[in-house]
Design an enzyme around this catalytic site. Structure first.
Site, PDB file in Angstrom:
ATOM      1  CG  ASP A  48      11.240  10.845 -30.993  1.00 35.79           C
ATOM      2  OD1 ASP A  48      11.258  10.161 -32.021  1.00 35.79           O
ATOM      3  OD2 ASP A  48      11.848  10.556 -29.956  1.00 35.79           O
TER       4      ASP A  48
ATOM      5  NE  ARG B 162      12.613   6.714 -27.671  1.00 37.23           N
ATOM      6  CZ  ARG B 162      12.489   7.488 -28.742  1.00 37.23           C
ATOM      7  NH1 ARG B 162      12.340   8.781 -28.605  1.00 37.23           N
ATOM      8  NH2 ARG B 162      12.511   6.974 -29.955  1.00 37.23           N
TER       9      ARG B 162
ATOM     10  CD  GLU C  10      -2.779  -1.340   0.053  1.00 40.60           C
ATOM     11  OE1 GLU C  10      -3.349  -0.334  -0.384  1.00 40.60           O
ATOM     12  OE2 GLU C  10      -2.880  -2.475  -0.458  1.00 40.60           O
TER      13      GLU C  10
HETATM   14  C1  4G4 Z   1       2.349   4.819  -3.834  1.00 39.49           C
HETATM   15  C2  4G4 Z   1       1.214   4.403  -3.168  1.00 39.49           C
HETATM   16  C3  4G4 Z   1       3.049   4.909  -9.586  1.00 39.49           C
HETATM   17  C4  4G4 Z   1       2.854   4.032  -4.870  1.00 39.49           C
HETATM   18  C5  4G4 Z   1       0.604   3.242  -3.532  1.00 39.49           C
HETATM   19  C6  4G4 Z   1       3.112   3.930  -8.612  1.00 39.49           C
HETATM   20  C7  4G4 Z   1       0.871   4.176 -10.163  1.00 39.49           C
HETATM   21  C8  4G4 Z   1       1.924   5.045 -10.362  1.00 39.49           C
HETATM   22  C9  4G4 Z   1       2.249   2.852  -5.249  1.00 39.49           C
HETATM   23  C10 4G4 Z   1       1.083   2.470  -4.568  1.00 39.49           C
HETATM   24  C11 4G4 Z   1       2.019   3.093  -8.468  1.00 39.49           C
HETATM   25  C12 4G4 Z   1       1.816   6.103 -11.409  1.00 39.49           C
HETATM   26  C13 4G4 Z   1       0.985   0.029  -4.720  1.00 39.49           C
HETATM   27  C14 4G4 Z   1      -1.008   1.386  -5.191  1.00 39.49           C
HETATM   28  C15 4G4 Z   1       2.818   2.060  -6.365  1.00 39.49           C
HETATM   29  N1  4G4 Z   1       0.934   3.229  -9.250  1.00 39.49           N
HETATM   30  N2  4G4 Z   1       0.628   6.404 -11.902  1.00 39.49           N
HETATM   31  N3  4G4 Z   1       1.959   2.112  -7.506  1.00 39.49           N
HETATM   32  N4  4G4 Z   1       0.391   1.309  -4.913  1.00 39.49           N
HETATM   33  O1  4G4 Z   1       2.831   6.678 -11.793  1.00 39.49           O
END
Ligand code: 4G4
Length: 252
Positions: A168, A153, A115
Site C-alpha cells: 500500500d 485492512r 459541543e
Molecule cells: C470534541 C469536541 C473528531 C469532539 C467537539 C471529532 C473532528 C474530529 C467533537 C466536537 C469531531 C477529528 C462536535 C465539534 C466531535 N471533529 N478531526 N467532532 N464537535 O478527528
C-alpha cells in the site's frame, strides 16, 4: 480485534458492513459493538444533551447516559480496552498509528456530539484523545470509522491476497507507483514497456523508482522522514534526471 463504539448514531457504523471491513466482520477478524447513550437515559424524554455551566450557546453531552454507556462498553470488552476520544484537539492519527493499534486487540471509541463532553469524563474515562485531521466534524463517528477501516485492512488475512497491505501507499513510507490495466493504449497514452516485458526484477525496480520519484514530486515531506539506501538514492537520482530530460522516455 474488538471495537466498542459509544455513539448516539450507531446506524453510521453499518457502513463498515461493505467491502473489506464487511468481509472482516463476516470472518470474525473484527467485531464492532455499539453502545448508545440514548439507551441508558433515565429521564422521561430520553434527553442525551445538557446545558453548559456558565451559559453560552450549544449543548454538551449529558453526563449520566454517556458514563453509563462507556462503562457498559468497557465491561463488554473481552479484555481491558484502550478508551479513545475522537476530537480535533487529539494527536494526529496516521498509518503508523494504525500499525501500532492493531496490537491492542480491544479499543473503545467515544464519539462526541453537540459541543463535546464534560471535562471530567475526559479525565476519568478517556485514556487518549486522537484526531484524523485539522477539521471539525459534526461528531466523532466518522473519525472512528476512518480509524477502524485503516486498522482492519492491516490485519493479517483481511485482504484477499497476501502482501498487499505491505505494498500500500504509505506503509513503506513512499507513495504507490503508477498502476495500469487494460487497454494497452488509452487516449494515445501507452502502458510503460517494462510492465509488458515479463521481467519481474526490472518491473520491481521500475516500481520502486516510480514510488521514490512520485514521493519526491508530490510529498517531499515524506522523504525527509525516510532514510534511503544507496540503491534507492541512485534510483531517485535517475528519476530526477529523466524528469529533467522532459518526460519523453516511456521505457524508463
Ligand atoms: C470534541 C469536541 C473528531 C469532539 C467537539 C471529532 C473532528 C474530529 C467533537 C466536537 C469531531 C477529528 C462536535 C465539534 C466531535 N471533529 N478531526 N467532532 N464537535 O478527528
Amino acid at each position: 480485534m474488538w471495537f466498542g463504539v459509544v455513539t448516539l448514531f450507531p446506524e453510521i457504523f453499518t457502513a463498515l458492513q461493505s467491502g473489506i471491513t464487511g468481509r472482516a466482520i463476516e470472518e470474525k477478524l473484527i467485531h464492532i459493538a455499539c453502545f448508545n447513550p440514548r439507551d441508558y437515559t433515565q429521564n422521561k424524554y430520553r434527553n442525551v444533551d445538557d446545558r453548559p455551566y456558565g451559559g453560552g450557546p450549544g449543548m454538551i453531552m449529558m453526563t449520566q447516559p454517556l458514563r453509563d454507556a462507556i462503562h457498559t462498553a468497557k465491561e463488554s470488552a473481552p479484555a481491558s480496552p484502550a478508551v479513545i476520544y475522537l476530537s480535533p484537539q487529539g494527536k494526529m492519527f496516521n498509518q503508523k498509528t494504525a500499525e501500532e493499534w492493531i496490537t491492542k486487540k480491544n479499543i473503545v471509541f467515544v464519539a462526541g456530539r453537540y459541543e463535546g463532553i464534560d471535562e471530567r469524563i475526559l479525565q476519568t474515562e478517556i485514556d487518549e484523545e486522537w484526531s484524523i485531521g485539522n477539521y471539525v466534524l459534526s461528531g466523532g463517528e466518522f473519525a472512528a470509522l476512518v480509524m477502524i477501516d485503516a486498522m482492519t485492512r492491516l490485519l493479517p488475512d483481511a485482504l484477499g491476497h497476501k502482501d498487499s497491505a505491505a505494498k500500500d501507499s504509505l506503509s513503506s513510507g513512499l507513495l504507490k507507483y503508477p498502476q495500469y490495466t487494460r487497454p494497452e493504449v488509452l487516449e494515445g497514452l501507452a502502458v510503460p514497456d517494462v510492465l509488458l516485458s515479463g521481467n519481474h526484477a526490472a518491473i520491481e525496480r521500475w516500481r520502486l523508482k516510480q514510488s521514490l520519484g512520485k514521493t519526491w514530486l508530490k510529498r517531499p515531506d515524506l522523504l525527509q522522514e525516510k532514510k534511503l539506501t544507496k540503491d534507492e538514492l541512485n534510483l531517485l537520482m535517475e528519476f530526477v534526471e529523466e524528469q529533467k530530460n522532459g518526460k519523453c522516455n516511456s521505457s524508463n
